[in-house]
Design a protein around this motif. Structure first.
Motif: not given
Length: 123
Positions: A71-85
């Protein structure tokens, strides 16, 4: 005729592509579902992490969380957020590259955006 057109719109679409970024061959696997998108990014066939993001009516920034992995690696969550937007869909992202440098991650994201512009029906 209309029933077959509606069925085709609900089908799962698969799209694979690769790119050489900073001398590393990176593979991309996109699975477009009816109202969601699954994106896998990696160099070897592993699923080390998984994040999800989705838009909501109360906040312009999509909500996201890590489902699997560190959970400390935010690469996937950040990319998912930008693609969802960008897509207005629920987006699952599995980013499985050892290099999590922000410059390299930006190259990966730009390659995904190029593919989205070239093949919008796959996303």
């Amino acid at each position: 005729m209309e029933a077959s057109g509606a069925a085709a719109a609900g089908d799962v679409s698969l799209h694979n592509f690769s790119a050489r970024l900073w001398e590393q061959l990176v593979h991309f696997h996109v699975m477009r579902l009816t109202d969601s998108l699954f994106l896998w990014v990696g160099a070897t066939p592993h699923l080390r992490n998984l994040a999800v993001a989705m838009c909501n009516r109360y906040d312009p920034i999509p909500v996201s969380t890590s489902l699997l992995g560190d959970t400390s690696d935010t690469t996937s969550t950040g990319l998912a957020q930008r693609l969802a937007r960008k897509t207005h869909k629920q987006v699952f992202v599995s980013y499985n590259l050892q290099n999590t440098d922000s410059g390299f991650a930006l190259l990966v994201e730009n390659r995904i955006k190029e593919e989205m512009e070239a093949f919008p029906d796959k996303f």
